[in-house]
Scaffold this active site. Structure first.
Site, short mmCIF file in Angstrom:
data_model
loop_
_atom_site.label_atom_id
_atom_site.label_comp_id
_atom_site.label_asym_id
_atom_site.label_seq_id
_atom_site.Cartn_x
_atom_site.Cartn_y
_atom_site.Cartn_z
N ALA A 81 0.36 -0.94 -0.07
CA ALA A 81 -0.32 -0.05 0.23
C ALA A 81 1.06 0.93 0.09
CB ALA A 81 -0.90 0.27 0.91
N GLY A 126 0.42 -4.81 0.49
CA GLY A 126 -0.66 -4.84 -0.16
C GLY A 126 -0.15 -6.27 -1.66
N GLU A 129 -0.90 -9.25 -0.99
CA GLU A 129 -2.29 -9.40 -0.58
C GLU A 129 -2.83 -9.66 -1.91
OE1 GLU A 129 -2.32 -5.96 1.91
OE2 GLU A 129 -3.41 -7.27 3.86
N GLU A 149 4.06 -5.44 6.74
CA GLU A 149 3.52 -3.89 8.42
C GLU A 149 3.35 -3.61 9.45
OE1 GLU A 149 1.83 -6.46 6.39
OE2 GLU A 149 0.59 -5.74 4.59
N1 CAA Z 1 4.56 3.30 -1.34
C1 CAA Z 1 4.52 3.85 -1.58
N2 CAA Z 1 6.15 4.91 -1.89
C2 CAA Z 1 6.80 3.57 -1.80
C3 CAA Z 1 6.45 2.43 -1.22
C4 CAA Z 1 5.62 2.44 -0.35
N3 CAA Z 1 4.78 0.41 -0.41
N4 CAA Z 1 7.66 1.71 -1.26
C5 CAA Z 1 8.65 2.12 -2.33
N5 CAA Z 1 7.86 2.82 -2.71
C6 CAA Z 1 8.50 4.73 -3.34
C7 CAA Z 1 9.99 5.07 -2.09
O1 CAA Z 1 9.27 5.75 -1.14
C8 CAA Z 1 11.23 6.18 -3.30
O2 CAA Z 1 10.18 6.66 -3.88
P1 CAA Z 1 11.19 7.36 -3.76
O3 CAA Z 1 12.67 7.57 -5.00
O4 CAA Z 1 10.21 8.70 -4.21
O5 CAA Z 1 11.82 8.37 -2.33
C9 CAA Z 1 10.73 4.17 -4.83
O6 CAA Z 1 9.03 3.84 -4.17
C10 CAA Z 1 11.80 3.44 -4.70
O7 CAA Z 1 11.81 3.27 -3.71
P2 CAA Z 1 13.49 2.90 -2.70
O8 CAA Z 1 13.58 3.53 -3.18
O9 CAA Z 1 12.86 2.32 -1.26
O10 CAA Z 1 14.24 1.17 -3.61
P3 CAA Z 1 15.06 0.54 -2.83
O11 CAA Z 1 15.28 -0.50 -4.06
O12 CAA Z 1 15.53 1.12 -1.64
O13 CAA Z 1 14.04 -0.89 -1.82
C11 CAA Z 1 11.60 -1.54 -1.55
C12 CAA Z 1 12.88 -0.94 -1.97
C13 CAA Z 1 12.63 -2.59 -0.38
C14 CAA Z 1 10.61 -2.20 -1.30
C15 CAA Z 1 11.58 -0.52 -0.94
O14 CAA Z 1 11.19 0.45 -1.06
C16 CAA Z 1 10.25 -0.81 0.72
O15 CAA Z 1 10.56 -0.85 1.75
N6 CAA Z 1 9.22 -0.63 -0.09
C17 CAA Z 1 7.91 -0.29 1.27
C18 CAA Z 1 7.59 -1.64 1.45
C19 CAA Z 1 6.74 -1.87 2.54
O16 CAA Z 1 6.59 -1.50 4.04
N7 CAA Z 1 5.62 -2.28 2.12
C20 CAA Z 1 4.05 -2.29 2.94
C21 CAA Z 1 3.53 -1.46 3.22
S1 CAA Z 1 2.60 -1.42 4.28
C22 CAA Z 1 0.79 -2.17 3.50
O17 CAA Z 1 1.39 -3.36 2.34
C23 CAA Z 1 -0.36 -2.12 4.20
C24 CAA Z 1 -1.03 -3.00 3.69
O18 CAA Z 1 -1.20 -4.20 3.57
C25 CAA Z 1 -2.55 -2.11 3.99
#
Ligand code: CAA
Length: 276
Positions: A81, A126, A129, A149
């Site tokens: 998400a 997500g 999911e 999460e």
């Molecule tokens: N939401 C918003 N933006 C995201 C994102 C997310 N889930 N995942 C990645 N991005 C964005 C980053 O912010 C970044 O944007 P900027 O360049 O503007 O900063 C861009 O995508 C590239 O990401 P990274 O620079 O972080 O890339 P990386 O290769 O260093 O890392 C990654 C990759 C490990 C996937 C890392 O991006 C990450 O940890 N992302 C989040 C993963 C996460 O926690 N997902 C769960 C979300 S909560 C959820 O899903 C709740 C639910 O069930 C409803």
């Protein structure tokens, strides 16, 4: 009434900001197209997914005979998400966001056609999911799964707290959700989460389409009923599930596809299925 293929196709909405939809020989490729955010699911993506899937669900003529869900780019299927959108959400807004994501997940599950989640990289939160709401998952070697999460002070909100246990067993699901750790593709295969692994995104997409082609040589009606019976059985006792199976097994005997399939076997020819 026989509806012409093109006419029905027109009813399936295809123009979106955050999605791409392509049709290849009657199969659909649905791409989540926000590569700068690693295809993270925000309200706009969900709203467009809902609109697309609702129009596809209304297509009872199997114009699109199978669907692949994939992420744009080489790096991510869907990285969860959208965390930025969730920063300032109120309790009510968060419930709405969760509800919308859950609705989308149910729409994937309830489509009568087979849906393969082609996980081409990060399938976190997500993303994992949505993949679990599809019929099964194929993945690339660089795919990473997980429900991270709790690391953000959240819990899964698009069905992960329910579907992961059903797919891999409650204890393994708890370990993954409580730690929020990454699950590499080899482990995802061992867990039964991923069915098949490919080196590249292109191979993954082609492999997914090949499988859908194989499936669509069978009766679309029978596949749709098998899907429904198996999904319904997931929430029932075995005894109750057997009742659902028996009812559907009986009902299918009034279908044209059953007549065609069994007759073609006896006449030693290939069946020509209509999905009726
Ligand atoms: N939401 C918003 N933006 C995201 C994102 C997310 N889930 N995942 C990645 N991005 C964005 C980053 O912010 C970044 O944007 P900027 O360049 O503007 O900063 C861009 O995508 C590239 O990401 P990274 O620079 O972080 O890339 P990386 O290769 O260093 O890392 C990654 C990759 C490990 C996937 C890392 O991006 C990450 O940890 N992302 C989040 C993963 C996460 O926690 N997902 C769960 C979300 S909560 C959820 O899903 C709740 C639910 O069930 C409803």
């Amino acid at each position: 009434m026989v509806v012409k293929l093109k006419e029905v196709s027109m009813n399936i909405k295809k123009e979106f900001n955050t999605l791409k939809f392509e049709e290849v020989e009657g199969l659909g490729i649905l791409t989540v197209n926000r590569p700068k955010s690693l295809n993270a699911l925000n309200t706009e993506v969900h709203t467009e997914l809902k609109e697309f899937l609702t129009s596809l669900k209304a297509d009872n003529d199997f114009t699109i005979k199978g669907l692949v869900l994939i992420g744009e780019g080489e790096k991510a299927f869907i990285a969860g998400a959208d965390i930025k959108e969730m920063l300032d959400m109120s309790v009510d807004e968060a419930k709405k966001f969760s509800h919308l994501g859950q609705e989308v997940s149910l729409l994937f599950e309830e489509l009568s056609i087979p849906v393969i989640a082609a996980c081409n990289g990060f399938a976190l939160g997500g993303g994992c999911e949505m993949a679990m709401a599809c019929d099964f998952m194929y993945a690339t070697t660089n795919a990473v799964f997980g429900q991270p999460e709790v690391k953000l002070g959240l819990i899964p909100g698009f069905g992960g707290s329910q579907r992961l246990s059903k797919l891999i067993g409650r204890n393994k699901a708890k370990e993954i959700i409580y730690t929020g750790r990454n699950v590499a593709v080899d482990e995802a295969v061992e867990l039964g989460l991923v069915v098949k692994v490919f080196e590249t995104r292109e191979e993954l997409l082609n492999g997914s389409l090949e499988t859908l082609k194989k499936i669509t040589r069978n009766s679309p009606n029978a596949v749709a009923i098998a899907k429904r019976v198996m999904n319904e059985g997931n929430d029932l006792t075995v005894a109750a599930g057997l009742d659902v199976e028996m009812e559907s097994f009986g009902a299918i005997f009034s279908s044209a596809d059953k007549k065609e399939g069994t007759m073609a076997f006896v006449e030693k020819r290939r069946p020509v299925f209509t999905g009726k």
